[in-house]
Design an enzyme around this catalytic site. Sequence first.
Site, mmCIF file in Angstrom:
data_model
loop_
_atom_site.group_PDB
_atom_site.id
_atom_site.type_symbol
_atom_site.label_atom_id
_atom_site.label_comp_id
_atom_site.label_asym_id
_atom_site.label_seq_id
_atom_site.Cartn_x
_atom_site.Cartn_y
_atom_site.Cartn_z
ATOM 1 N N ASN A 1 82.110 43.881 25.254
ATOM 2 C CA ASN A 1 81.911 44.171 23.799
ATOM 3 C C ASN A 1 81.267 45.612 23.819
ATOM 4 O O ASN A 1 80.789 46.170 22.859
ATOM 5 C CB ASN A 1 80.807 43.248 23.069
ATOM 6 C CG ASN A 1 79.359 43.260 23.707
ATOM 7 O OD1 ASN A 1 79.225 43.996 24.843
ATOM 8 N ND2 ASN A 1 78.447 42.701 23.097
ATOM 9 N N THR B 1 69.134 39.147 40.390
ATOM 10 C CA THR B 1 68.764 40.277 41.003
ATOM 11 C C THR B 1 67.542 40.009 42.006
ATOM 12 O O THR B 1 66.784 39.135 41.862
ATOM 13 C CB THR B 1 68.150 41.145 39.712
ATOM 14 O OG1 THR B 1 67.186 42.363 40.621
ATOM 15 C CG2 THR B 1 67.045 40.317 38.911
ATOM 16 N N SER C 1 59.546 43.405 35.254
ATOM 17 C CA SER C 1 60.243 43.970 33.968
ATOM 18 C C SER C 1 60.766 42.859 33.236
ATOM 19 O O SER C 1 60.898 41.618 33.527
ATOM 20 C CB SER C 1 61.244 45.096 34.245
ATOM 21 O OG SER C 1 62.455 44.287 34.271
ATOM 22 N N TYR D 1 63.489 42.882 31.943
ATOM 23 C CA TYR D 1 65.012 42.717 32.123
ATOM 24 C C TYR D 1 64.750 41.602 33.253
ATOM 25 O O TYR D 1 65.661 40.631 33.191
ATOM 26 C CB TYR D 1 65.678 43.898 32.631
ATOM 27 C CG TYR D 1 66.584 43.611 33.475
ATOM 28 C CD1 TYR D 1 67.776 43.072 33.202
ATOM 29 C CD2 TYR D 1 66.431 44.189 35.017
ATOM 30 C CE1 TYR D 1 68.986 42.838 34.292
ATOM 31 C CE2 TYR D 1 67.323 44.072 35.811
ATOM 32 C CZ TYR D 1 68.557 43.196 35.680
ATOM 33 O OH TYR D 1 69.460 43.130 36.524
ATOM 34 N N HIS D 2 64.074 41.912 34.333
ATOM 35 C CA HIS D 2 64.081 41.011 35.518
ATOM 36 C C HIS D 2 63.536 39.655 35.317
ATOM 37 O O HIS D 2 64.269 38.714 35.603
ATOM 38 C CB HIS D 2 63.289 41.676 36.540
ATOM 39 C CG HIS D 2 63.588 42.870 37.249
ATOM 40 N ND1 HIS D 2 63.269 44.435 36.802
ATOM 41 C CD2 HIS D 2 64.654 43.242 38.111
ATOM 42 C CE1 HIS D 2 63.807 45.111 37.564
ATOM 43 N NE2 HIS D 2 64.770 44.665 38.539
ATOM 44 N N LYS E 1 66.245 37.291 34.018
ATOM 45 C CA LYS E 1 67.048 36.793 35.162
ATOM 46 C C LYS E 1 66.415 35.584 35.864
ATOM 47 O O LYS E 1 67.052 34.643 36.276
ATOM 48 C CB LYS E 1 67.574 37.736 36.165
ATOM 49 C CG LYS E 1 68.095 39.105 35.593
ATOM 50 C CD LYS E 1 69.479 39.046 36.254
ATOM 51 C CE LYS E 1 70.450 39.950 35.470
ATOM 52 N NZ LYS E 1 71.831 40.492 36.152
ATOM 53 N N GLN F 1 70.977 40.512 43.426
ATOM 54 C CA GLN F 1 71.708 41.835 43.899
ATOM 55 C C GLN F 1 70.406 42.869 43.896
ATOM 56 O O GLN F 1 69.461 43.038 43.104
ATOM 57 C CB GLN F 1 72.694 42.404 42.718
ATOM 58 C CG GLN F 1 73.318 43.706 43.294
ATOM 59 C CD GLN F 1 74.361 43.899 42.354
ATOM 60 O OE1 GLN F 1 75.437 43.761 42.845
ATOM 61 N NE2 GLN F 1 74.317 44.505 41.231
ATOM 62 N N ASN G 1 71.605 57.041 42.921
ATOM 63 C CA ASN G 1 72.628 57.942 42.149
ATOM 64 C C ASN G 1 71.531 58.840 41.660
ATOM 65 O O ASN G 1 72.178 60.125 41.424
ATOM 66 C CB ASN G 1 73.246 56.866 41.021
ATOM 67 C CG ASN G 1 74.339 55.913 41.689
ATOM 68 O OD1 ASN G 1 74.478 55.966 42.882
ATOM 69 N ND2 ASN G 1 74.679 55.085 41.034
HETATM 70 N N1 USQ Z 1 62.371 54.877 41.479
HETATM 71 C C1 USQ Z 1 61.588 55.933 41.703
HETATM 72 N N2 USQ Z 1 62.070 57.084 41.306
HETATM 73 C C2 USQ Z 1 63.094 57.079 40.155
HETATM 74 C C3 USQ Z 1 63.647 56.165 39.854
HETATM 75 C C4 USQ Z 1 63.238 54.864 40.601
HETATM 76 O O1 USQ Z 1 60.830 56.118 42.491
HETATM 77 O O2 USQ Z 1 63.717 58.326 39.748
HETATM 78 C C5 USQ Z 1 61.793 53.595 42.053
HETATM 79 C C6 USQ Z 1 61.288 52.573 40.949
HETATM 80 O O3 USQ Z 1 59.999 52.637 40.536
HETATM 81 C C7 USQ Z 1 61.754 51.186 41.727
HETATM 82 C C8 USQ Z 1 62.599 51.705 42.706
HETATM 83 O O4 USQ Z 1 62.784 53.104 42.674
HETATM 84 O O5 USQ Z 1 60.426 50.900 42.584
HETATM 85 C C9 USQ Z 1 64.170 51.388 42.255
HETATM 86 O O6 USQ Z 1 64.279 51.346 40.982
HETATM 87 P P1 USQ Z 1 65.810 51.416 40.201
HETATM 88 O O7 USQ Z 1 65.810 52.080 39.105
HETATM 89 O O8 USQ Z 1 66.880 51.872 41.450
HETATM 90 O O9 USQ Z 1 66.110 49.948 40.263
HETATM 91 P P2 USQ Z 1 65.487 48.649 39.266
HETATM 92 O O10 USQ Z 1 65.068 49.658 37.966
HETATM 93 O O11 USQ Z 1 64.660 47.803 39.938
HETATM 94 O O12 USQ Z 1 66.747 47.880 38.707
HETATM 95 C C10 USQ Z 1 68.035 48.373 39.435
HETATM 96 C C11 USQ Z 1 69.120 47.642 38.482
HETATM 97 C C12 USQ Z 1 69.094 46.230 38.124
HETATM 98 C C13 USQ Z 1 68.905 45.415 39.405
HETATM 99 C C14 USQ Z 1 67.876 46.166 40.255
HETATM 100 C C15 USQ Z 1 67.724 45.209 41.812
HETATM 101 O O13 USQ Z 1 69.339 48.545 37.456
HETATM 102 O O14 USQ Z 1 70.238 45.943 37.504
HETATM 103 O O15 USQ Z 1 68.587 44.164 39.118
HETATM 104 O O16 USQ Z 1 67.997 47.325 40.491
HETATM 105 S S1 USQ Z 1 66.119 45.281 42.091
HETATM 106 O O17 USQ Z 1 65.603 46.639 42.213
HETATM 107 O O18 USQ Z 1 66.177 44.748 43.631
HETATM 108 O O19 USQ Z 1 65.588 44.324 41.303
#
Ligand code: USQ
Length: 365
Positions: free
Chosen positions: A15, A127, A162, A164-165, A168, A191, A223
Site C-alpha cells: 500500500n 528483529t 523502541s 517499533y521493536h 515485533k 533479522q 548504508n
Molecule cells: N547508529 C549510530 N549512528 C547512526 C545510526 C545508528 O551509531 O548514524 C547506531 C544505533 O544507535 C544503533 C545501531 O547503530 O545502536 C543500529 O542502528 P540502525 O539504525 O542500523 O538499526 P535499528 O534502528 O536498530 O533498526 C534496524 C532496522 C530494523 C531492524 C533492526 C534490526 O531499521 O527494521 O529490525 O535494524 S536490530 O537493530 O538488530 O534490532
Amino acid sequence: MDFANAGHDVCAVDNYFRRIIAEETDSEALLPTPTLTERARIFEEVSGKKIDVKIGDLADPDFMNDIVKDYKPDTIVHYAEQPSAPYSMRGAKEARVTFQNNLNVTFNVIWSILEHAPDAHIIKLGTMGEYGTPNIDIEEGWIDVTHKGRTQKFLFPRAAGSLYHTTKVLDTDLLWFYVRTYNLRVTDLMQGPVYGLSSDEADLDPRLTPNFHYDDIFGTLVNRFLVQSVAGIPLTVYGQGGQTRGYLNLRDTLQCVRLAAENPAGPGELNIFNQLTETFSVNEVAAKVKAVGDQKGLNVEIKAIPNPRKELEDHYYNPQHSGLLDLGLKPNFMTDEVIADMLDRIIEHKDRIQIDRIMPRVRWS
Ligand code: USQ
C-alpha cells in the site's frame, strides 16, 4: 523477484505506506523507485517471470481475506510493517500508526490463514532488536529455564529498545498463542540491520535497485556510513559507539527468507531463526568503512555525537545463529570488496544525496 526466479508463483502486495511516511518526514530513498506495478513489469521484461501485484491495505481484514481466499498461498511472507525505530519514537501520531499497522496486519494474517488457507506457512519478519542487549548469550528464540529443580522451555526473554521493536515482541506473542492453540505454522526471522543495494535480480536493471535509505529515520547504520563517506560528512557514531548488533548483507536476507519458505515449520510449530551473519560494534563498522573510503581518497572522518536513542553503549553481545547456516545459508560477509563496491555505486549518485537528512532528527527522550 528472488522467489519468482526460483520458480515459485508470487503475488506481491503493497500500500506504499513506507514511501508515504518517508515523504512525510522528508526521508526519501537515494534513488527514485518505480511503483510496484511498474517494477513487476520491468522484471517481467528482463526475466520473463511474472509477478502478480495487488495494491491495498492489509490492515483492512476484507482486503487481506480476499487475497488469501483467491490465491490460497502455500506461504505468506509478512513484511507489511512500519520498519523504523526512529519513526516509531517521533511522537504520539507515529507511535499510534506503528502500533496499529503492525499489530493489525499480523492479526489479519493469522485470521485469514485460519479461515481460508489453514495449511499455509507464515514467515514473519521479526528483529534481533526484540531481545535487546542482555548480559547473557542470546539463544535462537527459545531458552530452557531451570527453576527450583524443574525445567521448561520458554521464549527467550524480550526487552526491546523502541516502540517499533516492541510491536515485533507483541507480534511474536500473538503468533505463539495461535500456533499453540490452533496449530498454525510459523517461522519468525529475527533479522539484524541489513546493508547493501544489490542482488542477482535487482542487478538485471537499474530500475530494480532496492529502496536505499541513508536518512536518520529509515537508513540503517552501514548504508548511512557509506553515504556519509561519499558526502564528506564525518561518520555519525551515536555516543560511545560500543553498541553491537548482528549485521547481514541484503543478498543473505533473500537466501534466508527462501530457506525458511522451502523448509517450513510443521503444524503447531513456531520456528525462530536469528538472521545475522556477523556482529560488529558501531565503532568497528565506522573503522571498516573509513579504511575502504580512505583507499578511494574519500578522507573519511569519524565523529561521536550525542546519542539520540536510549540504549546501552557498552555491553555484552553474543547471539547464537546456527539455524539458517544448518539449512544451507552461504554468508556474504562485509569484506573490503563488498564495501568498495557499495561505495562505487553510491559515488555514481553523489549529487542526489541531501545532507539535511543525515543528522538525527528524532530523540528518544
Ligand atoms: N547508529 C549510530 N549512528 C547512526 C545510526 C545508528 O551509531 O548514524 C547506531 C544505533 O544507535 C544503533 C545501531 O547503530 O545502536 C543500529 O542502528 P540502525 O539504525 O542500523 O538499526 P535499528 O534502528 O536498530 O533498526 C534496524 C532496522 C530494523 C531492524 C533492526 C534490526 O531499521 O527494521 O529490525 O535494524 S536490530 O537493530 O538488530 O534490532
